[in-house]
Write a protein that holds these residues in place. Structure first.
Motif, PDB file in Angstrom:
ATOM      1  N   GLY A 466     -33.160  19.900   4.341  1.00 59.35           N
ATOM      2  CA  GLY A 466     -32.987  20.421   2.995  1.00 59.35           C
ATOM      3  C   GLY A 466     -31.583  20.902   2.702  1.00 59.35           C
ATOM      4  N   VAL A 467     -30.578  20.300   3.357  1.00 58.37           N
ATOM      5  CA  VAL A 467     -29.182  20.694   3.129  1.00 58.37           C
ATOM      6  C   VAL A 467     -28.678  20.010   1.874  1.00 58.37           C
ATOM      7  CG1 VAL A 467     -26.848  20.646   4.071  1.00 58.37           C
ATOM      8  CG2 VAL A 467     -28.801  21.012   5.591  1.00 58.37           C
ATOM      9  N   ASP A 468     -28.230  20.784   0.909  1.00 57.76           N
ATOM     10  CA  ASP A 468     -27.727  20.248  -0.354  1.00 57.76           C
ATOM     11  C   ASP A 468     -26.208  20.157  -0.300  1.00 57.76           C
ATOM     12  OD1 ASP A 468     -30.277  20.103  -1.558  1.00 57.76           O
ATOM     13  OD2 ASP A 468     -30.207  22.262  -1.940  1.00 57.76           O
ATOM     14  N   LEU A 469     -25.705  19.008  -0.762  1.00 59.40           N
ATOM     15  CA  LEU A 469     -24.255  18.832  -0.805  1.00 59.40           C
ATOM     16  C   LEU A 469     -23.620  19.565  -1.984  1.00 59.40           C
ATOM     17  CD1 LEU A 469     -23.779  15.073   0.130  1.00 59.40           C
ATOM     18  CD2 LEU A 469     -23.313  17.078   1.522  1.00 59.40           C
ATOM     19  N   LEU A 470     -24.420  19.925  -2.973  1.00 60.59           N
ATOM     20  CA  LEU A 470     -23.883  20.546  -4.168  1.00 60.59           C
ATOM     21  C   LEU A 470     -24.582  21.865  -4.443  1.00 60.59           C
ATOM     22  CD1 LEU A 470     -23.584  17.537  -6.644  1.00 60.59           C
ATOM     23  CD2 LEU A 470     -21.755  18.696  -5.439  1.00 60.59           C
ATOM     24  N   PRO A 471     -23.904  22.801  -5.104  1.00 64.06           N
ATOM     25  CA  PRO A 471     -24.577  24.015  -5.564  1.00 64.06           C
ATOM     26  C   PRO A 471     -25.531  23.688  -6.701  1.00 64.06           C
ATOM     27  CG  PRO A 471     -22.329  23.945  -6.370  1.00 64.06           C
ATOM     28  CD  PRO A 471     -22.471  22.800  -5.411  1.00 64.06           C
ATOM     29  N   GLU A 472     -26.357  24.663  -7.082  1.00 63.47           N
ATOM     30  CA  GLU A 472     -27.348  24.423  -8.119  1.00 63.47           C
ATOM     31  C   GLU A 472     -26.697  24.054  -9.448  1.00 63.47           C
ATOM     32  OE1 GLU A 472     -30.557  24.210  -7.944  1.00 63.47           O
ATOM     33  OE2 GLU A 472     -30.636  24.614  -5.807  1.00 63.47           O
ATOM     34  N   SER A 473     -25.656  24.771  -9.842  1.00 63.05           N
ATOM     35  CA  SER A 473     -24.999  24.524 -11.124  1.00 63.05           C
ATOM     36  C   SER A 473     -23.865  23.537 -10.939  1.00 63.05           C
ATOM     37  CB  SER A 473     -24.467  25.835 -11.714  1.00 63.05           C
ATOM     38  OG  SER A 473     -23.560  26.449 -10.820  1.00 63.05           O
ATOM     39  N   SER A 474     -24.204  22.264 -10.698  1.00 63.07           N
ATOM     40  CA  SER A 474     -23.199  21.238 -10.424  1.00 63.07           C
ATOM     41  C   SER A 474     -22.848  20.425 -11.652  1.00 63.07           C
ATOM     42  CB  SER A 474     -23.701  20.299  -9.326  1.00 63.07           C
ATOM     43  OG  SER A 474     -24.907  19.656  -9.744  1.00 63.07           O
ATOM     44  N   ASP A 475     -23.604  20.557 -12.741  1.00 66.76           N
ATOM     45  CA  ASP A 475     -23.353  19.725 -13.912  1.00 66.76           C
ATOM     46  C   ASP A 475     -22.011  20.051 -14.558  1.00 66.76           C
ATOM     47  OD1 ASP A 475     -25.780  18.606 -13.456  1.00 66.76           O
ATOM     48  OD2 ASP A 475     -26.852  19.822 -14.923  1.00 66.76           O
ATOM     49  N   ASP A 476     -21.564  21.297 -14.430  1.00 61.52           N
ATOM     50  CA  ASP A 476     -20.314  21.693 -15.061  1.00 61.52           C
ATOM     51  C   ASP A 476     -19.094  21.425 -14.189  1.00 61.52           C
ATOM     52  OD1 ASP A 476     -21.821  22.601 -17.186  1.00 61.52           O
ATOM     53  OD2 ASP A 476     -22.003  24.626 -16.376  1.00 61.52           O
ATOM     54  N   LEU A 477     -19.295  20.949 -12.955  1.00 58.67           N
ATOM     55  CA  LEU A 477     -18.177  20.687 -12.064  1.00 58.67           C
ATOM     56  C   LEU A 477     -17.521  19.354 -12.412  1.00 58.67           C
ATOM     57  CD1 LEU A 477     -19.692  21.770  -8.619  1.00 58.67           C
ATOM     58  CD2 LEU A 477     -18.262  23.104 -10.155  1.00 58.67           C
ATOM     59  N   SER A 478     -16.215  19.301 -12.243  1.00 60.75           N
ATOM     60  CA  SER A 478     -15.498  18.050 -12.444  1.00 60.75           C
ATOM     61  C   SER A 478     -15.665  17.146 -11.224  1.00 60.75           C
ATOM     62  CB  SER A 478     -14.008  18.330 -12.687  1.00 60.75           C
ATOM     63  OG  SER A 478     -13.420  18.905 -11.524  1.00 60.75           O
ATOM     64  N   LEU A 479     -15.223  15.899 -11.375  1.00 54.91           N
ATOM     65  CA  LEU A 479     -15.331  14.950 -10.265  1.00 54.91           C
ATOM     66  C   LEU A 479     -14.526  15.437  -9.070  1.00 54.91           C
ATOM     67  CD1 LEU A 479     -16.342  12.225  -9.230  1.00 54.91           C
ATOM     68  CD2 LEU A 479     -14.297  11.178 -10.228  1.00 54.91           C
ATOM     69  N   ALA A 483     -16.053  16.326  -5.396  1.00 56.17           N
ATOM     70  CA  ALA A 483     -15.519  15.672  -4.199  1.00 56.17           C
ATOM     71  C   ALA A 483     -15.070  16.692  -3.169  1.00 56.17           C
ATOM     72  CB  ALA A 483     -14.360  14.745  -4.575  1.00 56.17           C
ATOM     73  N   ALA A 484     -14.479  17.806  -3.614  1.00 57.86           N
ATOM     74  CA  ALA A 484     -14.046  18.846  -2.677  1.00 57.86           C
ATOM     75  C   ALA A 484     -15.237  19.494  -1.992  1.00 57.86           C
ATOM     76  CB  ALA A 484     -13.215  19.896  -3.418  1.00 57.86           C
ATOM     77  N   VAL A 485     -16.319  19.758  -2.748  1.00 55.07           N
ATOM     78  CA  VAL A 485     -17.515  20.355  -2.151  1.00 55.07           C
ATOM     79  C   VAL A 485     -18.143  19.379  -1.155  1.00 55.07           C
ATOM     80  CG1 VAL A 485     -19.812  21.253  -2.628  1.00 55.07           C
ATOM     81  CG2 VAL A 485     -17.926  21.826  -4.146  1.00 55.07           C
ATOM     82  N   VAL A 486     -18.223  18.108  -1.545  1.00 53.04           N
ATOM     83  CA  VAL A 486     -18.794  17.097  -0.645  1.00 53.04           C
ATOM     84  C   VAL A 486     -17.954  16.969   0.614  1.00 53.04           C
ATOM     85  CG1 VAL A 486     -19.278  14.631  -0.403  1.00 53.04           C
ATOM     86  CG2 VAL A 486     -19.927  15.828  -2.488  1.00 53.04           C
ATOM     87  N   ARG A 487     -16.631  16.990   0.457  1.00 53.50           N
ATOM     88  CA  ARG A 487     -15.741  16.878   1.620  1.00 53.50           C
ATOM     89  C   ARG A 487     -15.963  18.068   2.574  1.00 53.50           C
ATOM     90  NH1 ARG A 487     -11.367  17.209  -0.979  1.00 53.50           N
ATOM     91  NH2 ARG A 487     -11.480  15.047  -1.700  1.00 53.50           N
ATOM     92  N   ALA A 488     -16.127  19.241   2.023  1.00 50.38           N
ATOM     93  CA  ALA A 488     -16.374  20.421   2.870  1.00 50.38           C
ATOM     94  C   ALA A 488     -17.711  20.308   3.579  1.00 50.38           C
ATOM     95  CB  ALA A 488     -16.310  21.687   2.011  1.00 50.38           C
ATOM     96  N   GLN A 489     -18.732  19.807   2.866  1.00 50.17           N
ATOM     97  CA  GLN A 489     -20.050  19.669   3.496  1.00 50.17           C
ATOM     98  C   GLN A 489     -20.034  18.596   4.575  1.00 50.17           C
ATOM     99  OE1 GLN A 489     -22.504  21.457   3.493  1.00 50.17           O
ATOM    100  NE2 GLN A 489     -23.074  22.316   1.515  1.00 50.17           N
ATOM    101  N   LEU A 490     -19.366  17.468   4.294  1.00 54.90           N
ATOM    102  CA  LEU A 490     -19.307  16.418   5.302  1.00 54.90           C
ATOM    103  C   LEU A 490     -18.506  16.865   6.533  1.00 54.90           C
ATOM    104  CD1 LEU A 490     -18.694  13.224   3.122  1.00 54.90           C
ATOM    105  CD2 LEU A 490     -20.830  14.040   4.136  1.00 54.90           C
TER     106      LEU A 490
END
Length: 495
Positions: A466-479, A483-490
């Protein structure tokens, strides 16, 4: 004779009923122009607000683009938004009802009444006129029902749980999307890496085939050796063409996942091939606890169980008497009324006695729904634990397979270099070189396939936990932010 207003209203009503009954709705198939116009609109809508691709595309950006622009994920987000809107709408059902109504009544004859005694004989009194031929009635009534209020609260609770269940389905779809993108990215990367080698090997094989056929025609070799030589070349060419066909669709699959043009005119960047971090450092028991708390499937079943339990409480609530209140002003233009305006208030206690007949069946159905939800939750519980151990074994196996595939490719690449050197020294044939290059290409393809499966195994572990790559409020984030959040998670960092 009927009054003219009444006759006109009667004729109008009859004409309306007649024409509405005669009117028939005919099927209207889409024509070519409508289909073409809709296609153009859909094409423009699918690309709306999509950031154009750059000259290069990395894995984290590909995942970010899928999370931002993938049309299936957008549909999941809209499903969640619809469930949220239905939850907000259900809360209004708890409010009292305020009903405003107005009506018009017309008669063709006056309402005249006579009086009789108890035996039915006329009393001799003059007939009386008690109602106007035409009058309007209007009222505003505020009503509130205790039973409706209780059922509305239960409906609101179910709508809230459905909204949360939709959010879990969205999480599950996101996990699957990330897994698909990682596999498609490395398949496309392998196509990009092998395309030139496959074409060069096919060209070399064509040249060798031409030489072999010329030698056969000139009888420079024995017929059997020439045929065997050509057969081996043909087999290598068949294998190379199969690899080329297998890789041809990889870029289209990746383009569809990230909502990019089908041609995908960009170069894939693969500096970091191996996934960061090692989920297997967490022991199996800790993984089980994490998965039972965060797994999307299990959490959805928990919400479904709450919905079924609330439905059972609704059945019990319907068995209680209903207490209702109403109050409101009324107004009637009837000129024979002494008081044309008045207010009414009422209290009513009602009970559906015949509803008791179906109550046992309703309770059994509700209890069966709860039992089914419990069984599905238990099945999801066991499946989640199983998925944890299966995902661990798949990750360990994928890692071993990649190490073996990488080692084989290194050996085959060295053999290919040796064969090229032997051919230049005229100590080997083109057939040997083509065979060595084909083997090396197959080994490199298998290496990339093993790498894609390794990334898929990592994604399955994360999805199970159940590890999410994005926070709950991801709709307001830019590309770039996604990408920065995904890079940190990866990279194995915690958000």
């Amino acid at each position: 004779m009927p009054s003219r207003p009444f006759a006109a209203a009667t004729v109008a009503a009859a004409a309306t009923v007649l024409f509405s009954g005669c009117a028939q709705i005919q099927p209207r198939p889409l024509d070519a122009d409508a289909l073409q116009q809709q296609t153009l609109q859909d094409r423009a809508a699918s690309r709306r607000d999509v950031t154009p691709l750059g000259t290069t595309l990395s894995l984290d950006e590909a995942i970010a683009r899928a999370l931002k622009f993938n049309l299936d994920r957008r549909a999941r987000l809209l499903e969640q938004a619809l469930a949220a809107q239905q939850f907000d709408l259900s809360r209004y059902d708890q409010l009292p009802r305020l009903l405003a109504s107005a009506g018009y009544t017309a008669r063709d004859k006056d309402r005249i009444s006579i009086s009789t005694d108890l035996e039915g004989r006329p009393t001799g009194a003059d007939p009386t006129l008690s109602q106007s031929r035409e009058h309007t009635v209007s009222q505003i009534e505020l009503s509130w029902s205790l039973l409706d209020y209780g059922l509305a609260r239960y409906n609101t609770q179910q709508a809230a749980d459905r909204m949360l269940a939709a959010a879990e389905r969205r999480r599950k779809a996101t996990h699957q999307l990330v897994q698909d993108v990682r596999v498609a990215f490395w398949r496309a990367a392998s196509a990009q890496r092998l395309q030139a080698d496959v074409k060069a090997s096919l060209q070399l094989a064509d040249d060798a085939m031409a030489d072999a056929r010329r030698a056969e025609a000139e009888k420079l070799r024995s017929p059997l050796d020439a045929l065997r030589y050509q057969r081996q070349l043909t087999e290598n060419m068949r294998l190379l063409e199969a690899i080329e066909q297998e890789l041809a669709t990889a870029r289209y699959e990746l383009a569809a996942l990230i909502n990019a043009p089908a041609a995908l005119p960009t170069r894939l960047v693969t500096q970091q091939e191996l996934p960061e971090g090692d989920p297997l450092t967490m022991d199996a028991s800790a993984m089980e606890e994490r998965a039972l708390a965060q797994n999307a499937d299990l959490r959805e079943q928990l919400y479904q169980r709450r919905i079924a339990a609330t439905e059972a409480r609704k059945v019990i609530a319907r068995a209680f008497p209903n207490l209702s209140f109403s109050i409101g002003p009324h107004y009637d233009t009837d000129r024979y009324l002494v008081n044309n305006a008045w207010s009414e208030a009422s209290v009513q206690l009602s009970y559906n006695l015949l509803g008791l007949l179906s109550l046992p069946a309703q309770r059994r159905a509700a209890e069966a729904g709860v039992a089914l939800a419990d069984q599905r939750r238990l099945a999801a519980h066991v499946a989640t634990i199983t998925q944890v151990h299966v995902a661990r074994e798949q990750l360990a196996g994928a890692r071993r397979q990649f190490e073996r595939a990488d080692a084989l490719w290194v050996l085959d690449d060295k053999i290919t270099r040796q064969m090229a050197s032997r051919e230049q020294a005229q100590a080997g044939s083109k057939l040997d070189r083509v065979a060595a290059q084909t083997t090396a290409i197959v080994s490199l393809l298998r290496r990339y396939q093993a790498l894609a499966q390794l990334h898929a195994a990592h994604s399955r572990v994360h999805a199970t936990l159940g590890v999410d790559l994005l926070p709950e409020s991801s709709d307001d984030l830019s590309l770039e932010q996604i990408a920065a959040v995904v890079r940190a998670q990866l990279a194995g960092q915690q958000r």
